[in-house]
Design a protein around this motif. Structure first.
Motif, PDB file in Angstrom:
ATOM      1  N   UNK A  68     -37.557 -26.680-115.601  1.00 59.05           N
ATOM      2  CA  UNK A  68     -37.863 -28.042-116.035  1.00 59.05           C
ATOM      3  C   UNK A  68     -39.289 -28.474-115.717  1.00 59.05           C
ATOM      4  N   UNK A  69     -40.035 -27.671-114.962  1.00 63.71           N
ATOM      5  CA  UNK A  69     -41.414 -28.043-114.622  1.00 63.71           C
ATOM      6  C   UNK A  69     -42.405 -26.964-115.072  1.00 63.71           C
ATOM      7  N   UNK A  70     -41.997 -26.136-115.994  1.00 63.74           N
ATOM      8  CA  UNK A  70     -42.828 -24.998-116.392  1.00 63.74           C
ATOM      9  C   UNK A  70     -44.093 -25.421-117.139  1.00 63.74           C
ATOM     10  N   UNK A  71     -44.112 -26.666-117.707  1.00 66.17           N
ATOM     11  CA  UNK A  71     -45.249 -27.095-118.521  1.00 66.17           C
ATOM     12  C   UNK A  71     -46.021 -28.255-117.900  1.00 66.17           C
ATOM     13  N   UNK A  72     -45.753 -28.564-116.638  1.00 65.95           N
ATOM     14  CA  UNK A  72     -46.474 -29.649-115.967  1.00 65.95           C
ATOM     15  C   UNK A  72     -47.328 -29.055-114.847  1.00 65.95           C
ATOM     16  N   UNK A  73     -48.415 -29.723-114.453  1.00 62.81           N
ATOM     17  CA  UNK A  73     -49.269 -29.212-113.367  1.00 62.81           C
ATOM     18  C   UNK A  73     -48.508 -29.139-112.044  1.00 62.81           C
ATOM     19  N   UNK A  74     -48.936 -28.235-111.120  1.00 63.86           N
ATOM     20  CA  UNK A  74     -48.238 -28.098-109.838  1.00 63.86           C
ATOM     21  C   UNK A  74     -48.204 -29.384-109.020  1.00 63.86           C
ATOM     22  N   UNK A  75     -49.274 -30.181-109.031  1.00 67.16           N
ATOM     23  CA  UNK A  75     -49.245 -31.416-108.249  1.00 67.16           C
ATOM     24  C   UNK A  75     -48.229 -32.407-108.804  1.00 67.16           C
ATOM     25  N   UNK A  90     -44.725 -31.281-107.799  1.00 68.95           N
ATOM     26  CA  UNK A  90     -44.379 -31.650-106.432  1.00 68.95           C
ATOM     27  C   UNK A  90     -44.006 -33.117-106.311  1.00 68.95           C
ATOM     28  N   UNK A  91     -44.757 -33.995-106.998  1.00 69.30           N
ATOM     29  CA  UNK A  91     -44.453 -35.433-106.937  1.00 69.30           C
ATOM     30  C   UNK A  91     -43.053 -35.723-107.477  1.00 69.30           C
ATOM     31  N   UNK A  92     -42.687 -35.102-108.583  1.00 71.30           N
ATOM     32  CA  UNK A  92     -41.378 -35.364-109.190  1.00 71.30           C
ATOM     33  C   UNK A  92     -40.252 -34.826-108.314  1.00 71.30           C
ATOM     34  N   UNK A  93     -40.446 -33.638-107.711  1.00 68.93           N
ATOM     35  CA  UNK A  93     -39.424 -33.076-106.833  1.00 68.93           C
ATOM     36  C   UNK A  93     -39.228 -33.954-105.600  1.00 68.93           C
ATOM     37  N   UNK A  94     -40.328 -34.428-105.024  1.00 64.81           N
ATOM     38  CA  UNK A  94     -40.233 -35.275-103.840  1.00 64.81           C
ATOM     39  C   UNK A  94     -39.570 -36.618-104.165  1.00 64.81           C
ATOM     40  N   UNK A 147     -38.775 -19.461-111.361  1.00 67.43           N
ATOM     41  CA  UNK A 147     -39.386 -18.329-110.658  1.00 67.43           C
ATOM     42  C   UNK A 147     -40.738 -18.709-110.064  1.00 67.43           C
ATOM     43  N   UNK A 148     -41.047 -20.005-110.053  1.00 65.83           N
ATOM     44  CA  UNK A 148     -42.337 -20.456-109.535  1.00 65.83           C
ATOM     45  C   UNK A 148     -42.242 -20.592-108.002  1.00 65.83           C
ATOM     46  N   UNK A 149     -43.012 -19.815-107.252  1.00 65.47           N
ATOM     47  CA  UNK A 149     -42.966 -19.888-105.786  1.00 65.47           C
ATOM     48  C   UNK A 149     -43.299 -21.279-105.245  1.00 65.47           C
ATOM     49  N   UNK A 150     -44.020 -22.092-106.010  1.00 63.66           N
ATOM     50  CA  UNK A 150     -44.389 -23.425-105.540  1.00 63.66           C
ATOM     51  C   UNK A 150     -43.172 -24.327-105.335  1.00 63.66           C
ATOM     52  N   UNK A 151     -42.040 -23.970-105.914  1.00 60.66           N
ATOM     53  CA  UNK A 151     -40.840 -24.803-105.781  1.00 60.66           C
ATOM     54  C   UNK A 151     -39.968 -24.398-104.599  1.00 60.66           C
ATOM     55  N   UNK A 152     -40.233 -23.274-103.961  1.00 56.20           N
ATOM     56  CA  UNK A 152     -39.355 -22.784-102.908  1.00 56.20           C
ATOM     57  C   UNK A 152     -39.233 -23.766-101.752  1.00 56.20           C
ATOM     58  N   UNK A 153     -40.355 -24.400-101.408  1.00 58.15           N
ATOM     59  CA  UNK A 153     -40.352 -25.260-100.223  1.00 58.15           C
ATOM     60  C   UNK A 153     -39.478 -26.501-100.379  1.00 58.15           C
ATOM     61  N   UNK A 154     -39.053 -26.822-101.610  1.00 54.59           N
ATOM     62  CA  UNK A 154     -38.232 -28.012-101.829  1.00 54.59           C
ATOM     63  C   UNK A 154     -36.731 -27.700-101.776  1.00 54.59           C
ATOM     64  N   UNK A 155     -36.356 -26.456-101.521  1.00 57.69           N
ATOM     65  CA  UNK A 155     -34.950 -26.060-101.573  1.00 57.69           C
ATOM     66  C   UNK A 155     -34.481 -25.506-100.231  1.00 57.69           C
ATOM     67  N   UNK A 156     -33.197 -25.730 -99.950  1.00 61.53           N
ATOM     68  CA  UNK A 156     -32.607 -25.314 -98.673  1.00 61.53           C
ATOM     69  C   UNK A 156     -31.819 -24.013 -98.800  1.00 61.53           C
ATOM     70  N   UNK A 157     -31.216 -23.775 -99.988  1.00 61.50           N
ATOM     71  CA  UNK A 157     -30.366 -22.601-100.185  1.00 61.50           C
ATOM     72  C   UNK A 157     -30.856 -21.854-101.422  1.00 61.50           C
TER      73      UNK A 157
END
Length: 690
Positions: A615-622, A625-629, A643-653
């Motif tokens: 769902x975030x494949x076409x938006x900038x990384x910053x 992050x704002x939308x996930x937070x 498969x984007x490593x930038x999303x790993x930090x927002x997940x627990x499992x």
């Protein structure tokens, strides 16, 4: 002399029988007349009831032969009447309904028109008789009567056409509402929900529901509205015209005429093709051609990239050629049938009728005193007019069987749609399965059914992940998601990531194990290519709510603008011209803007869980992050495929598929995983150097 004496007793017997017959002639004629009425009603009923053959009974539940794949014969039989009865209960729900009142009005107009026709037949004879006798005043008076009767006649004919069209619209409205109600349903989960999705994805019986709902229902309603007039009016005409004819020429002539008509009708029925089967096949072939065109427009990008124009052209030409071949075959059969039909009904029956009309001219009938030229002419013209009307009515009764056969074809299509939707609502699907799907352990899994319980959290216990075609991706999946603990799902394509979401959304059945999850209304899906509805800019954010529902929740346009601020899309309101502007939004917005609008929709609805499929494949990384937070701050639990490593930090499992039917479910240590990822990339770089 001896021979004459031998014949004298028989002549006496004949004379006695003749006198007895003339004495009882009124009773005989009444008996013959009422016998004729009974014969018309019973013959029509038996002809239209059409006893079904064992073959048609054995295939009554489908539209194609399961063994040879040939289209099933659609006939006017008890299967047709059973289907038609079920549909009639939908289109005419009660005797006090609008449709029943329209039918009553239609029946009254039909009777009135027949009465006018009888009066006109008698008036025709009087006009010609006055002309033959040279009675100028009587002739002019009859012409005035002719002009006066034209007023109610034209009024009645116009009203009949109007009421019949109103009936067709009323039938279509009732049936369409019922089909749409079942097709789209009330939402929700379980076997009874999402019929429109399951019909296209979990069942193979109906390839083109759009054509059935739009075209086939319209054709069925039109035929159903017309069939009543095409059957009831001719039967009434046959009875009344022939009753009047029997009074003029005697019931004996009518009796003989009936025998000739019955014999010729049997011949005509013997050469009548199966028009019901042809109608159903025509509708199916037209639907297949339409579906092929739809597939081309749906996958136009892929076809363009592959340069598949020639292959698609051949496919379209093949579908069209099959349709044209079928229509030409039907046209040929119709040509032969119409030749036989016109030869029998128009010419053969016409010659029979002329002989009946000539009876009062060549034979003096009891009860007729005057027999001058004017009386003969009047009688012949009146009887001829009655006979032509009766012949036309009998012909329309014969034609009505063809109309009824065509109605049977459309009834079969509509009934197939209703029956398939009923099966889908019960969880009964007919889908082509992959090879070996019904064998061994795979067959055991497909025959099983799991349990689904409502819960605040998500939990799968030994649940198989199975596609609609019987392909088992994971034989036993177990994991859980606690509220607030985001889950990352990774794995190769076809491993079962999207299949998992379809089970969570209540779209696919559960073949085993136990599933605990919130209701589907607590989930929102954001795919890589979000769905944008037809409507205003406001509608894109609040979908599937209406503006009225949004206001009832106490949400204003100012608060909706704040939602757009969260995804940095507030400028679009002024850019596009306000909240109420209507666009083709899938063409107006870029890919990244579409994903931002989908996230704004998520923040508006604030569900408990969000399913994010790239769902975030076409938006900038910053922005990602704002939308996930922000989703985390709102208490929305995320189930993310990415498969984007930038999303790993927002997940627990993490739930990781290996693509071979196996998986790993464990806690996600983002820092450790990132370090391993960097180490892997370094090793791959060194390998490339070597």
């Amino acid at each position: 002399m001896a021979a004459f004496s031998k014949l004298r007793p028989s002549e006496k017997q004949i004379a006695q029988l003749t006198k007895a017959y003339l004495r009882h002639q009124p009773l005989v004629q009444r008996s013959l007349t009422f016998g004729f009425i009974f014969y018309v009603l019973t013959t029509t009923y038996r002809g239209l009831a059409g006893r079904s053959s064992p073959r048609s009974k054995s295939k009554s539940k489908g539209t194609s032969d399961a063994k040879d794949g040939k289209p099933q014969r659609v006939a006017v039989d008890e299967v047709f009447y059973k289907r038609l009865g079920a549909i009639l209960r939908i289109v005419i729900p009660s005797l006090r309904s609008k449709e029943a009142l329209l039918l009553l009005m239609h029946s009254s107009l039909l009777i009135f028109r027949t009465a006018i026709s009888l009066y006109v037949a008698a008036l025709d004879g009087k006009i010609v008789a006055s002309l033959v006798r040279g009675q100028t005043v009587q002739f002019l008076l009859n012409i005035v009567r002719w002009l006066l009767v034209a007023i109610p006649a034209t009024w009645t004919n116009s009203w009949l056409s109007y009421v019949q069209n109103k009936l067709a619209i009323a039938y279509r409205t009732r049936l369409t509402k019922e089909v749409i109600k079942q097709y789209l349903g009330e939402g929700g989960e379980g076997p009874e929900g999402k019929v429109y999705y399951k019909l296209s994805n979990l069942d193979d019986r109906i390839k083109n529901p759009d054509q059935m709902i739009t075209h086939d229902i319209q054709r069925f309603s039109t035929h159903l509205a017309a069939i009543y007039a095409n059957i009831a009016k001719p039967i009434l005409d046959v009875i009344l015209y022939n009753y009047q004819l029997s009074q003029n020429v005697g019931a004996e002539g009518l009796f003989v005429l009936t025998i000739f008509i019955q014999l010729s009708s049997a011949l005509l029925r013997a050469v009548t093709p199966s028009f019901g089967t042809y109608t159903a096949q025509s509708a199916a072939l037209a639907g297949s051609l339409r579906h092929t065109h739809f597939r081309l427009s749906e996958f136009s990008e892929e076809v363009a990239f592959f340069g598949g124009e020639e292959a698609e052209k051949q496919l379209l030409e093949r579908e069209y050629a099959a349709l044209v071949k079928h229509e030409e075959n039907v046209m040929t059969k119709r040509w032969w049938y119409f030749c036989a039909e016109e030869g029998i009904i128009k010419w053969l029956w016409g010659s029979f009728g002329l002989m009946v009309c000539a009876i009062p001219v060549f034979f003096k009938l009891p009860g007729i005193s005057s027999f001058d030229l004017g009386s003969r002419t009047e009688g012949f013209v009146t009887n001829r007019r009655l006979l032509l009307s009766s012949s036309d009515a009998i012909g329309r009764v014969m034609y009505s069987y063809k109309d009824l056969a065509e109605l049977a074809g459309y009834t079969s299509r509509v009934s197939q749609l209703l029956d398939t939707m009923a099966d889908v609502k019960k969880g009964k699907f007919e889908k082509a399965l992959v090879s070996g799907a019904r064998e061994g352990e795979n067959g055991r899994i497909l025959r099983g059914r799991g349990q689904v319980f409502e819960s605040e959290e998500i939990s799968f216990e030994n649940v198989p992940i199975v596609t609609p075609n019987g392909d088992i991706l994971v034989k036993s999946l177990s994991f859980y998601v606690r509220p607030g603990k985001h889950l990352l799902i990774v794995g190769p394509n076809g491993a079962g990531k999207s299949s998992l979401f379809r089970i969570l959304g209540g779209l696919w059945p559960v073949y085993g194990g136990i599933v605990r999850k919130p209701p589907a209304s607590e989930f929102i899906l954001i795919p890589q290519r979000p769905y944008l509805t037809v409507g205003t800019l406001r509608d894109q954010i609040i979908y599937p709510h209406s503006e009225k529902e949004m206001r009832s929740r106490g949400v204003t346009d100012e608060e909706l603008l704040k939602v757009l601020v969260m995804v940095q899309m507030d400028h679009i309101v002024e850019r596009e011209g306000g909240w109420d502007v209507t666009r083709e939004w899938r063409d107006t917005l870029s890919g990244g803007d579409k994903q931002k609008v989908a996230w704004a929709r998520l923040f508006y609805h604030q569900p408990k869980y969000a399913i994010l499929d790239e769902a975030t494949s076409l938006v900038p990384p910053d922005m990602e992050g704002l939308m996930m937070e922000h989703a985390t701050e709102m208490g929305i639990t995320l189930l993310t495929v990415s498969h984007r490593p930038s999303l790993w930090k927002y997940h627990s499992m993490i739930l990781q598929y290996d693509g071979q039917g196996g998986y790993v479910f464990t806690k996600l240590d983002a820092e450790k995983r990132l370090a391993l990822q960097e180490e892997k990339q370094d090793l791959e770089a060194k390998l490339l150097e070597l």
